[in-house]
Design an enzyme around this catalytic site. Structure first.
Site, short mmCIF file in Angstrom:
data_model
loop_
_atom_site.label_atom_id
_atom_site.label_comp_id
_atom_site.label_asym_id
_atom_site.label_seq_id
_atom_site.Cartn_x
_atom_site.Cartn_y
_atom_site.Cartn_z
N ASN A 1 43.16 24.07 12.45
CA ASN A 1 43.52 22.66 12.41
C ASN A 1 44.02 22.29 11.02
O ASN A 1 43.53 22.80 10.00
CB ASN A 1 42.38 21.75 12.89
CG ASN A 1 41.05 21.97 12.19
OD1 ASN A 1 40.78 23.06 11.68
ND2 ASN A 1 40.22 20.95 12.15
N GLU B 1 44.75 18.86 9.00
CA GLU B 1 44.62 17.40 9.02
C GLU B 1 45.56 16.75 8.01
O GLU B 1 46.25 17.44 7.24
CB GLU B 1 43.15 17.02 8.78
CG GLU B 1 42.27 17.55 9.90
CD GLU B 1 40.82 17.12 9.80
OE1 GLU B 1 40.40 16.60 8.74
OE2 GLU B 1 40.09 17.32 10.79
N CYS C 1 45.85 20.23 15.85
CA CYS C 1 44.72 21.07 16.25
C CYS C 1 45.04 22.56 16.09
O CYS C 1 46.21 22.96 16.10
CB CYS C 1 44.37 20.83 17.72
SG CYS C 1 43.63 19.24 18.07
N GLU D 1 44.65 24.98 18.24
CA GLU D 1 45.29 25.58 19.41
C GLU D 1 46.80 25.34 19.37
O GLU D 1 47.60 26.23 19.63
CB GLU D 1 44.74 24.98 20.71
CG GLU D 1 43.26 25.21 20.92
CD GLU D 1 42.40 24.10 20.34
OE1 GLU D 1 42.68 23.61 19.22
OE2 GLU D 1 41.43 23.73 21.01
N CYS E 1 41.24 19.93 23.15
CA CYS E 1 41.44 18.51 23.44
C CYS E 1 42.53 18.35 24.50
O CYS E 1 43.24 19.31 24.85
CB CYS E 1 41.81 17.76 22.16
SG CYS E 1 43.56 17.91 21.70
N CYS F 1 46.13 19.42 23.54
CA CYS F 1 46.29 20.89 23.50
C CYS F 1 46.34 21.47 24.91
O CYS F 1 47.11 22.40 25.18
CB CYS F 1 45.16 21.52 22.70
SG CYS F 1 45.29 21.16 20.93
N1 THU Z 1 40.28 20.01 16.77
C1 THU Z 1 40.90 21.21 17.02
O1 THU Z 1 41.56 21.78 16.15
N2 THU Z 1 40.79 21.73 18.26
C2 THU Z 1 40.02 21.21 19.25
O2 THU Z 1 39.95 21.79 20.32
C3 THU Z 1 39.29 19.96 19.03
C4 THU Z 1 39.55 19.27 17.75
C5 THU Z 1 40.35 19.47 15.41
C6 THU Z 1 41.18 18.22 15.23
C7 THU Z 1 40.57 17.63 13.99
O3 THU Z 1 41.17 18.25 12.85
C8 THU Z 1 39.11 18.06 14.04
O4 THU Z 1 39.05 19.13 14.96
C9 THU Z 1 38.16 16.97 14.48
O5 THU Z 1 38.56 16.39 15.66
#
Ligand code: THU
Length: 138
Positions: A42, A44, A53, A55, A86, A89
């Protein structure tokens, strides 16, 4: 199929996570039909919705390298729970992956993981063929 290598790569990819806002690191490893592995983490952003994310990072890396056929993805996060992708994704995976065959491996670690199909996670997905429904009627 043995998922050990894929899980190991997802756990490793998590180390690159850029998650200063949530402090929640996620790693993913995507297996192509040809046997290659693309990892993702991920990423941000100070403008929160601009983050990506793990994925999707993996899928976009793979597609941008010419890959479109995928077998499985491992997701590993900083949590004691199985971490499901999520909704966004799931939708991105549904663009390329067979709902019945593509496997999503929710890995706590090498020995503790849950395997689901994409179709179980996103039933009745809006897929590319849905865009052609109106044309098909004519
Ligand atoms: N996140 C992912 O990378 N993958 C997921 O399946 C769920 C959430 C990340 C997004 C964000 O950077 C952090 O987790 C918190 O939501």
């Amino acid at each position: 199929m043995v998922y050990q290598e894929l899980i190991a790569q997802a756990v490793k990819a998590k180390e690159s996570a850029y998650a200063p806002y949530s402090n929640f690191r996620v790693g993913a490893a995507l297996l192509t039909e040809s046997g290659k592995i693309y990892t993702g983490c991920n990423v941000e952003n100070a403008s929160f919705p601009a983050g990506n994310c793990a994925e999707r990072t993996a899928v976009f890396k793979a597609v941008s390298e010419g890959e479109r056929e995928f077998k499985a993805i491992v997701v590993n996060g900083d949590t004691g729970r199985y971490l499901p992708p999520c909704g966004i994704c799931r939708q991105v995976l549904a663009e390329f992956c067979d709902p019945d065959a593509f496997q999503v491996i929710l890995a706590k670690d090498q020995s503790d993981y849950r395997v689901m199909t994409l179709g179980e996670l996103l039933p009745e997905a809006f897929r590319p063929e849905n865009l052609n429904q109106e044309k098909d009627k004519k």
